[in-house]
Motif scaffolding. Structure first.
Motif, PDB file in Angstrom:
ATOM      1  N   UNK A  98      -1.784  12.924   1.867  1.00 14.92           N
ATOM      2  CA  UNK A  98      -2.936  12.032   1.797  1.00 14.92           C
ATOM      3  C   UNK A  98      -2.900  11.023   2.935  1.00 14.92           C
ATOM      4  N   UNK A  99      -1.750  10.417   3.145  1.00  9.51           N
ATOM      5  CA  UNK A  99      -1.629   9.417   4.215  1.00  9.51           C
ATOM      6  C   UNK A  99      -1.933  10.047   5.574  1.00  9.51           C
ATOM      7  N   UNK A 100      -1.388  11.220   5.837  1.00 13.84           N
ATOM      8  CA  UNK A 100      -1.608  11.879   7.122  1.00 13.84           C
ATOM      9  C   UNK A 100      -3.084  12.211   7.329  1.00 13.84           C
TER      10      UNK A 100
ATOM     11  N   UNK B 181       0.037   1.213   1.268  1.00 17.59           N
ATOM     12  CA  UNK B 181       0.806   2.448   1.344  1.00 17.59           C
ATOM     13  C   UNK B 181       2.262   2.234   1.699  1.00 17.59           C
ATOM     14  N   UNK B 182       2.545   1.202   2.471  1.00 17.75           N
ATOM     15  CA  UNK B 182       3.924   0.984   2.917  1.00 17.75           C
ATOM     16  C   UNK B 182       4.846   0.649   1.740  1.00 17.75           C
TER      17      UNK B 182
ATOM     18  N   UNK C   2       7.143   0.657 -11.158  1.00 11.17           N
ATOM     19  CA  UNK C   2       6.069  -0.308 -11.454  1.00 11.17           C
ATOM     20  C   UNK C   2       5.482  -0.839 -10.143  1.00 11.17           C
ATOM     21  N   UNK C   3       6.349  -1.160  -9.190  1.00 10.47           N
ATOM     22  CA  UNK C   3       5.885  -1.639  -7.885  1.00 10.47           C
ATOM     23  C   UNK C   3       4.991  -0.605  -7.222  1.00 10.47           C
ATOM     24  N   UNK C   4       5.436   0.644  -7.205  1.00 12.97           N
ATOM     25  CA  UNK C   4       4.630   1.716  -6.602  1.00 12.97           C
ATOM     26  C   UNK C   4       3.273   1.812  -7.292  1.00 12.97           C
ATOM     27  N   UNK C   5       3.278   1.717  -8.616  1.00 14.43           N
ATOM     28  CA  UNK C   5       2.024   1.787  -9.369  1.00 14.43           C
ATOM     29  C   UNK C   5       1.087   0.638  -9.062  1.00 14.43           C
ATOM     30  N   UNK C   6       1.642  -0.553  -8.901  1.00 17.51           N
ATOM     31  CA  UNK C   6       0.806  -1.720  -8.593  1.00 17.51           C
ATOM     32  C   UNK C   6       0.128  -1.576  -7.229  1.00 17.51           C
ATOM     33  N   UNK C   7       0.745  -0.853  -6.326  1.00 17.47           N
ATOM     34  CA  UNK C   7       0.125  -0.613  -5.022  1.00 17.47           C
ATOM     35  C   UNK C   7      -0.750   0.641  -5.026  1.00 17.47           C
TER      36      UNK C   7
END
Length: 158
Positions: free
Chosen positions: A25-27, A136-137, A91-96
């Protein structure tokens, strides 16, 4: 196949899907963005929204389920250092990730409107792209760190 191996396989498959879909997706979003072609951005973002719904969302649900079942099967507690850190990073990944889902759909809509009008990508699209990229980072970085913790299982804490 034992229950443990089945759960481990499903957990690893989910992690692979999260990393693979996230990378893809990012690419593709970055390449579409760099083209500055509104129709190409709209088409790419449309596919990205579907991929996130089909693959990422499914893996996002499967990971904690299979992870929890693995801890029960192995007797590893949720308070174990690397497990607890993994949960915090999840949780951090989900929040972003959650705002990114909305942002991708909005970017798709803005690009589609620009393409229909024969106009360049609007300033609102460019603002959203910067936010999408910035989210994304830490979001993707958290997932990569979780995979490392899952593999290394380092002794953390006292």
């Amino acid at each position: 196949m034992s229950l443990y191996l089945a759960l481990k396989f499903l957990h690893l498959l989910g992690a692979t899907i999260l990393l693979g879909t996230g990378t893809g997706i990012a690419f593709f979003m970055l390449m579409a963005h760099l083209s500055r072609d509104a129709a190409f951005v709209a088409g790419t973002a449309g596919i990205v929204v579907v991929a996130d719904a089909l693959f990422t969302a499914t893996a996002v649900v499967a990971q904690p389920v299979t992870g929890y079942l693995l801890t029960r099967e192995t007797g590893i507690g949720l308070g174990e250092g690397w497990v607890a850190l993994s949960l915090g990073l999840y949780v951090t990944a989900g929040l972003f990730w959650l705002p990114v889902v909305w942002i991708q759909a909005r970017m798709r809509d803005l690009a589609a409107a620009a393409a229909r009008a024969g106009a360049p990508l609007p300033a609102a699209y460019n603002r959203l792209f910067r936010i999408w990229f910035a989210c994304g980072i830490p979001g993707f970085g958290s997932v990569m760190a979780i995979v490392w913790l899952m593999v290394a299982k380092p002794a953390l804490g006292g």
